[in-house]
Design a protein around this motif. Structure first.
Motif, PDB file in Angstrom:
ATOM      1  N   PRO A   1       0.812  -1.224   0.000  1.00 57.39           N
ATOM      2  CA  PRO A   1       0.000   0.000   0.000  1.00 57.39           C
ATOM      3  C   PRO A   1       0.841   1.267   0.000  1.00 57.39           C
ATOM      4  O   PRO A   1       0.443   2.286  -0.589  1.00 57.39           O
ATOM      5  CB  PRO A   1      -0.837  -0.120   1.287  1.00 57.39           C
TER       6      PRO A   1
ATOM      7  N   VAL B   1     -12.170   6.747  -1.749  1.00 60.85           N
ATOM      8  CA  VAL B   1     -11.927   5.358  -1.358  1.00 60.85           C
ATOM      9  C   VAL B   1     -10.997   4.752  -2.397  1.00 60.85           C
ATOM     10  O   VAL B   1     -11.184   4.942  -3.609  1.00 60.85           O
ATOM     11  CB  VAL B   1     -13.237   4.536  -1.296  1.00 60.85           C
ATOM     12  N   HIS B   2      -9.999   4.027  -1.935  1.00 62.65           N
ATOM     13  CA  HIS B   2      -9.071   3.379  -2.864  1.00 62.65           C
ATOM     14  C   HIS B   2      -8.720   1.993  -2.331  1.00 62.65           C
ATOM     15  O   HIS B   2      -8.373   1.838  -1.151  1.00 62.65           O
ATOM     16  CB  HIS B   2      -7.792   4.199  -3.053  1.00 62.65           C
ATOM     17  N   LEU B   3      -8.813   0.990  -3.198  1.00 59.40           N
ATOM     18  CA  LEU B   3      -8.452  -0.386  -2.853  1.00 59.40           C
ATOM     19  C   LEU B   3      -7.135  -0.724  -3.529  1.00 59.40           C
ATOM     20  O   LEU B   3      -7.028  -0.702  -4.768  1.00 59.40           O
ATOM     21  CB  LEU B   3      -9.549  -1.353  -3.305  1.00 59.40           C
TER      22      LEU B   3
ATOM     23  N   ASN C   1      -5.603  -4.194   1.770  1.00 64.42           N
ATOM     24  CA  ASN C   1      -5.324  -2.817   2.167  1.00 64.42           C
ATOM     25  C   ASN C   1      -6.170  -1.844   1.348  1.00 64.42           C
ATOM     26  O   ASN C   1      -6.339  -2.028   0.130  1.00 64.42           O
ATOM     27  CB  ASN C   1      -3.840  -2.506   1.957  1.00 64.42           C
ATOM     28  N   TYR C   2      -6.673  -0.807   2.017  1.00 61.84           N
ATOM     29  CA  TYR C   2      -7.522   0.176   1.354  1.00 61.84           C
ATOM     30  C   TYR C   2      -7.387   1.520   2.064  1.00 61.84           C
ATOM     31  O   TYR C   2      -7.032   1.592   3.250  1.00 61.84           O
ATOM     32  CB  TYR C   2      -8.988  -0.279   1.340  1.00 61.84           C
TER      33      TYR C   2
ATOM     34  N   ILE D   1     -16.341  -5.753   2.778  1.00 64.84           N
ATOM     35  CA  ILE D   1     -15.280  -6.369   1.989  1.00 64.84           C
ATOM     36  C   ILE D   1     -15.624  -7.836   1.805  1.00 64.84           C
ATOM     37  O   ILE D   1     -15.846  -8.554   2.785  1.00 64.84           O
ATOM     38  CB  ILE D   1     -13.901  -6.214   2.655  1.00 64.84           C
TER      39      ILE D   1
ATOM     40  N   ARG E   1      -6.103  -1.967   7.030  1.00 57.32           N
ATOM     41  CA  ARG E   1      -5.706  -3.322   6.635  1.00 57.32           C
ATOM     42  C   ARG E   1      -6.577  -4.341   7.352  1.00 57.32           C
ATOM     43  O   ARG E   1      -6.860  -4.223   8.548  1.00 57.32           O
ATOM     44  CB  ARG E   1      -4.241  -3.574   6.956  1.00 57.32           C
TER      45      ARG E   1
ATOM     46  N   LEU F   1     -14.645  -4.353  -2.528  1.00 53.92           N
ATOM     47  CA  LEU F   1     -14.867  -3.395  -1.442  1.00 53.92           C
ATOM     48  C   LEU F   1     -16.046  -2.507  -1.827  1.00 53.92           C
ATOM     49  O   LEU F   1     -16.048  -1.901  -2.910  1.00 53.92           O
ATOM     50  CB  LEU F   1     -13.609  -2.562  -1.193  1.00 53.92           C
TER      51      LEU F   1
ATOM     52  N   GLN G   1     -10.278  -5.772  -6.918  1.00 61.86           N
ATOM     53  CA  GLN G   1      -8.895  -6.090  -7.268  1.00 61.86           C
ATOM     54  C   GLN G   1      -8.744  -7.607  -7.303  1.00 61.86           C
ATOM     55  O   GLN G   1      -9.438  -8.323  -6.580  1.00 61.86           O
ATOM     56  CB  GLN G   1      -7.905  -5.499  -6.254  1.00 61.86           C
TER      57      GLN G   1
END
Length: 440
Positions: free
Chosen positions: A64, A77-79, A112-113, A124, A147, A222, A231
């Motif tokens: 990450p 928001v980011h995965l 991780n996001y 998730i 995480r 997510l 992902q």
């Protein structure tokens, strides 16, 4: 990645994302001590720090941080793309003496996001190649990089909920551990919920945890406040084991089949327990109303029929059956622990088959395990379903209707019984015990 730097000082650890122009503390739970050595483990991408007088400190999974670019930083928001996860199996090692023992990371895959602000609803899920959800994970909901871990397993086997008093201990609900509860779990030589976090996150786990997934590609999904991100996650075979990919897949297929049958057994047991609870309450109503003896006797006979069905899936221990025939004083002296112990599915079903399935997770299942599963477990489920469908009284008294059906597995019963006789006649197979003739 280029521009990502780490620096240690006399009392702290720092990180820079822009080639040293700006520095931020990366202390986390690292004690404030002189940092004399830093390296990155390239394969697993872990940051290893050596401190003066404090030993080693490892920050697991730097992916990450490596992927934390301007695009990720500006997103709500980011995965992050997860690193590959290995199905590591336990190996034997000899303890060479006492010393300080380090703490390993959680087993499995790290997810991780990044959240710019806490989400109102955050989920998730792990999905298989067919798009079906394998596991829903607990997710932290904090500002910044979060995480969570997936242990590469299916959900735990459903819990058996016993709702009726055993025949030898009608006062079981007065025991301190069950006071105020509507049901009690199963206790039988390790079949139950472990209260140890170390056991639950270990590579071998315990009998009630779900089976490991097969190596392959899975999808991490997510969902945060209506926004969906995905992902791909690659699960790899343990490189230290000798089993091939095909061996692992065959073992996983059998483990999942055992897992599904165990859950089917639990569902039927729980439905039967609800039925028996209704019969138990009906018995009390009949007694309170001073109804005729014929109604009380018919209710009791029907309860015995239902209990006989349940005993095909959830056998009472030898101690419990013995207590049903002994004096109450003997029950009070010996029945406190034994009466709550039940053997789910017989000697070779849930308890043993789940234990055996953990043993061949990296090797093809042997014929003995396949034989036990195909014949004994399936035959027991089919017998229980046949007896439940033939019990006409349940259709009148049971609103649940015992809708659960056993899995459809084709086998030649005559040839199976012949194979069983041959197996028992072989001197080298004397340890093989039919569950209906097992020693108590």
């Amino acid at each position: 990645r280029r521009g990502l730097l780490y620096a240690g000082t006399e009392n702290s650890l720092y990180i820079s994302f822009d080639d040293g122009d700006d520095w931020q503390p990366l202390q986390n739970n690292l004690p404030h001590a002189p940092v004399h050595w830093i390296t990155v483990q390239e394969h697993f991408k872990d940051l290893v720090v050596g401190t003066y007088g404090r030993g080693f400190w490892i920050l697991d999974d730097l992916t990450p941080l490596e992927q934390f670019d301007n695009k990720a930083r500006s997103a709500t928001v980011h995965l992050f793309t997860p690193r590959p996860a290995y199905r590591f199996r336990e190996t034997f090692h000899r303890e060479m003496g006492e010393g300080v023992e380090g703490e390993n990371p959680s087993y499995g895959a790290s997810i991780n996001y990044f959240l710019k602000q806490p989400a109102k609803k955050l989920e998730i899920m792990i999905e298989g190649a067919d798009g079906k959800t394998i596991r829903a994970l607990k997710a932290a909901n904090l500002v910044g990089i979060n995480r969570t871990w997936w242990d590469l397993r299916y959900p735990a086997i459903n819990e058996v909920a016993l709702r009726t008093a055993p025949a030898g201990n009608p006062h079981i609900w007065e025991e301190k551990r069950f006071v105020g509860k509507e049901s009690r779990p199963v206790y039988y030589y390790g079949v139950g919920r472990s209260q140890s976090e170390a056991v639950m996150r270990s590579a071998s786990g315990e009998p009630t945890i779900g089976p490991l997934v097969a190596p392959g590609t899975y999808t991490v999904k997510l969902v945060a406040d209506g926004q969906t991100l995905t992902q791909k996650l690659t699960v790899l075979k343990d490189p230290n084991t000798t089993g091939s990919e095909a061996d692992v897949e065959a073992a996983t297929n059998l483990s999942v089949a055992i897992y599904n049958d165990a859950n089917a057994s639990v569902r039927m047991i729980n439905q039967i327990e609800w039925t028996r609870k209704q019969l138990e309450d009906l018995q009390k109503m009949v007694k309170a109303a001073n109804a005729g003896k014929s109604l009380s006797d018919s209710t009791k006979r029907f309860d015995e029929k239902v209990l006989a069905i349940e005993d095909q899936l959830l056998q009472r221990t030898g101690l419990q059956r013995l207590l049903c025939k002994r004096s109450s004083s003997f029950q009070r002296r010996n029945g406190k622990e034994g009466l709550a112990k039940r053997d789910v599915g017989g000697s070779e079903t849930l308890k043993d088959l789940t234990r055996r399935s953990r043993g061949f997770e990296e090797n093809p299942p042997n014929l003995r395990v396949l034989y036990i599963f195909k014949i004994l477990l399936t035959e027991r489920l089919l017998q229980a379903a046949a007896r439940s469908s033939g019990c006409s009284d349940s259709q009148r008294l049971n609103p649940l209707q015992l809708r659960t059906q056993p899995p459809r597995i084709t086998c030649d019963r005559d040839r199976s019984r012949t194979a069983m006789v041959r197996q028992r006649s072989c001197p080298s197979s004397r340890s093989f015990d039919h569950p209906l003739r097992r020693s108590e």
